[in-house]
Design a protein around this motif. Structure first.
Motif, PDB file in Angstrom:
ATOM      1  N   LEU A  80       0.800  -1.221   0.000  1.00 20.08           N
ATOM      2  CA  LEU A  80       0.000   0.000   0.000  1.00 20.08           C
ATOM      3  C   LEU A  80       0.840   1.282   0.000  1.00 20.08           C
ATOM      4  CD1 LEU A  80      -2.688  -1.178   2.537  1.00 20.08           C
ATOM      5  CD2 LEU A  80      -3.208  -0.306   0.248  1.00 20.08           C
ATOM      6  N   MET A  81       2.138   1.173   0.307  1.00 14.75           N
ATOM      7  CA  MET A  81       2.933   2.380   0.508  1.00 14.75           C
ATOM      8  C   MET A  81       2.965   3.291  -0.726  1.00 14.75           C
ATOM      9  SD  MET A  81       6.201   1.210   2.795  1.00 14.75           S
ATOM     10  CE  MET A  81       5.998   0.586   4.459  1.00 14.75           C
ATOM     11  N   ARG A  82       3.299   2.722  -1.893  1.00 15.45           N
ATOM     12  CA  ARG A  82       3.394   3.590  -3.069  1.00 15.45           C
ATOM     13  C   ARG A  82       2.026   4.107  -3.508  1.00 15.45           C
ATOM     14  NH1 ARG A  82       3.655   5.067  -8.119  1.00 15.45           N
ATOM     15  NH2 ARG A  82       5.527   6.210  -8.773  1.00 15.45           N
ATOM     16  N   LEU A 105       0.813   4.405   6.418  1.00 16.48           N
ATOM     17  CA  LEU A 105       1.018   5.829   6.695  1.00 16.48           C
ATOM     18  C   LEU A 105       1.996   6.044   7.839  1.00 16.48           C
ATOM     19  CD1 LEU A 105      -2.650   7.110   6.309  1.00 16.48           C
ATOM     20  CD2 LEU A 105      -0.684   7.818   4.917  1.00 16.48           C
ATOM     21  N   THR A 106       1.946   5.172   8.847  1.00 16.19           N
ATOM     22  CA  THR A 106       2.863   5.290   9.979  1.00 16.19           C
ATOM     23  C   THR A 106       4.314   5.128   9.520  1.00 16.19           C
ATOM     24  OG1 THR A 106       1.303   4.596  11.686  1.00 16.19           O
ATOM     25  CG2 THR A 106       3.638   4.152  12.102  1.00 16.19           C
ATOM     26  N   TYR A 107       4.586   4.110   8.717  1.00 15.27           N
ATOM     27  CA  TYR A 107       5.960   3.892   8.259  1.00 15.27           C
ATOM     28  C   TYR A 107       6.416   5.002   7.314  1.00 15.27           C
ATOM     29  CZ  TYR A 107       6.619  -0.615  10.477  1.00 15.27           C
ATOM     30  OH  TYR A 107       6.799  -1.607  11.419  1.00 15.27           O
ATOM     31  N   LEU A 108       5.532   5.459   6.439  1.00 17.00           N
ATOM     32  CA  LEU A 108       5.888   6.575   5.553  1.00 17.00           C
ATOM     33  C   LEU A 108       6.161   7.840   6.362  1.00 17.00           C
ATOM     34  CD1 LEU A 108       3.253   5.998   2.730  1.00 17.00           C
ATOM     35  CD2 LEU A 108       5.728   5.640   2.547  1.00 17.00           C
ATOM     36  N   LYS A 130      12.670  -1.549   2.055  1.00 16.04           N
ATOM     37  CA  LYS A 130      14.000  -1.343   1.488  1.00 16.04           C
ATOM     38  C   LYS A 130      14.153   0.095   1.009  1.00 16.04           C
ATOM     39  CE  LYS A 130      18.000  -3.061   0.297  1.00 16.04           C
ATOM     40  NZ  LYS A 130      18.948  -3.553   1.328  1.00 16.04           N
ATOM     41  N   THR A 131      13.108   0.633   0.418  1.00  7.03           N
ATOM     42  CA  THR A 131      13.139   2.027  -0.044  1.00  7.03           C
ATOM     43  C   THR A 131      13.328   2.975   1.128  1.00  7.03           C
ATOM     44  OG1 THR A 131      11.521   1.381  -1.734  1.00  7.03           O
ATOM     45  CG2 THR A 131      11.903   3.746  -1.405  1.00  7.03           C
ATOM     46  N   LEU A 132      12.635   2.712   2.220  1.00  8.79           N
ATOM     47  CA  LEU A 132      12.675   3.608   3.368  1.00  8.79           C
ATOM     48  C   LEU A 132      14.047   3.644   4.033  1.00  8.79           C
ATOM     49  CD1 LEU A 132       9.245   2.900   5.104  1.00  8.79           C
ATOM     50  CD2 LEU A 132       9.794   4.433   3.207  1.00  8.79           C
ATOM     51  N   GLU A 133      14.855   2.608   3.804  1.00  6.27           N
ATOM     52  CA  GLU A 133      16.183   2.560   4.421  1.00  6.27           C
ATOM     53  C   GLU A 133      17.104   3.671   3.912  1.00  6.27           C
ATOM     54  OE1 GLU A 133      17.669  -1.352   3.818  1.00  6.27           O
ATOM     55  OE2 GLU A 133      16.290  -2.275   5.264  1.00  6.27           O
TER      56      GLU A 133
END
Length: 303
Positions: free
Chosen positions: A8-10, A62-65, A99-102
């Motif tokens: 759901l992130m993207r 949403l929390t991780y983003l 992986k992107t968030l890293e």
């Protein structure tokens, strides 16, 4: 099929790409439409029965983003994309995931906090694999949940006004049990220089603790002079105990100053503040509780 929070992130970022501030509620409904969920899937609840599964997964996305700084929460129940979020959409046309968030220091700091909380729950294997007990798994789940909530509650504290933050601190101290026999009150509005609150531990105000609450950016460092100033304010009130609470961090010099002076000053930085807010249920809600069962051997032996 209901997508997981990583998937759901993207799509969530893409929904916010126009820069509009949207309600979290609307983002959740939009994702149900985006993935063509059936009525049954839209209505599916978590095992606790307290929240829709799709709402929970979009919420975690949403929390991780937010922890990575790709979205911001300008006010309660609303979200908006950041410049980093727009850049992430451009750089990752197919998928945004863990992986992107890293690539974002804010997320790495969050991830490290999460790992610190879970590292001691299940000990490393020695002569063979260690099986986690159900209690271990529950505690691990609780710790994994606690880290992002602490990040969210700290961001919410940073968004408060100065007086709002002081009120939050007073509410926390009351929930922790301070002032039970006396009172806890905010004083900065009355121009009480150097002191934002006073905890009276007894009805006659003979036993007092002075409070300073400062809402600063997380990356700001409070240094030795600010602690020295607070100590001077305590001296002016003939006080010998104080607590300095901030959303930022203290330098080693500030810590040394607090230890050096005669007055006892407790320092609570942003990370510790967030932990306390969650631990004492201030600014957070209990989502669900878990009950574990074990055999009652005494019961069967009595039959």
């Amino acid at each position: 099929m209901i997508p997981d929070f990583r998937t759901l992130m993207r799509p969530v970022l893409a929904l916010l790409a126009d820069g509009s501030v949207r309600r979290s509620r609307d983002a959740k409904d939009a994702m149900a439409d985006e993935f063509g969920l059936t009525e049954a899937e839209r209505s599916e609840l978590l095992p606790s029965g307290r929240q829709r599964t799709i709402d929970n997964r979009v919420g975690w996305s949403l929390t991780y983003l937010s922890q990575a700084g790709l979205v911001a929460r300008p006010n309660r129940g609303h979200v908006v994309i950041t410049d980093d979020g727009r850049a992430a959409l451009t750089a990752n046309p197919d998928r945004v995931d863990m992986k992107t968030l890293e690539a974002y220091p804010a997320y790495l700091d969050f991830r490290d906090r999460t790992r610190e909380k879970t590292a001691s729950i299940v000990p490393p294997a020695q002569d063979g694999p260690v099986e986690a007990t159900p209690s271990d798994l529950v505690e691990q789940a609780l710790s994994t949940n606690r880290a992002p909530v602490e990040g969210d509650v700290l961001q919410a504290a940073l968004a408060l006004s100065r007086t709002g933050f002081e009120d939050l601190v007073i509410r926390l101290l009351e929930r922790m049990g301070y002032g039970k026999a006396g009172s806890v009150e905010r004083t900065s509005a009355s121009g009480d220089a150097g002191v934002d609150g006073i905890i009276s531990q007894d009805p006659l105000w003979l036993d007092r603790i002075y409070v300073q609450a400062k809402r600063y950016a997380e990356d700001r460092t409070i240094d030795r002079p600010r602690i020295h100033e607070f100590a001077g304010a305590l001296l002016g009130k003939q006080g010998d105990r104080g607590v300095f609470i901030t959303t930022s961090r203290f330098s080693s010099g500030a810590v040394q100053e607090a230890e050096r002076i005669n007055a006892r000053i407790e320092l609570i930085d942003g990370r510790r503040l967030a932990e306390l807010l969650v631990a004492y249920v201030v600014g957070v809600q209990v989502d669900q509780t878990v009950t574990l069962y074990r055999l009652d051997e005494d019961f069967f032996e009595s039959l």
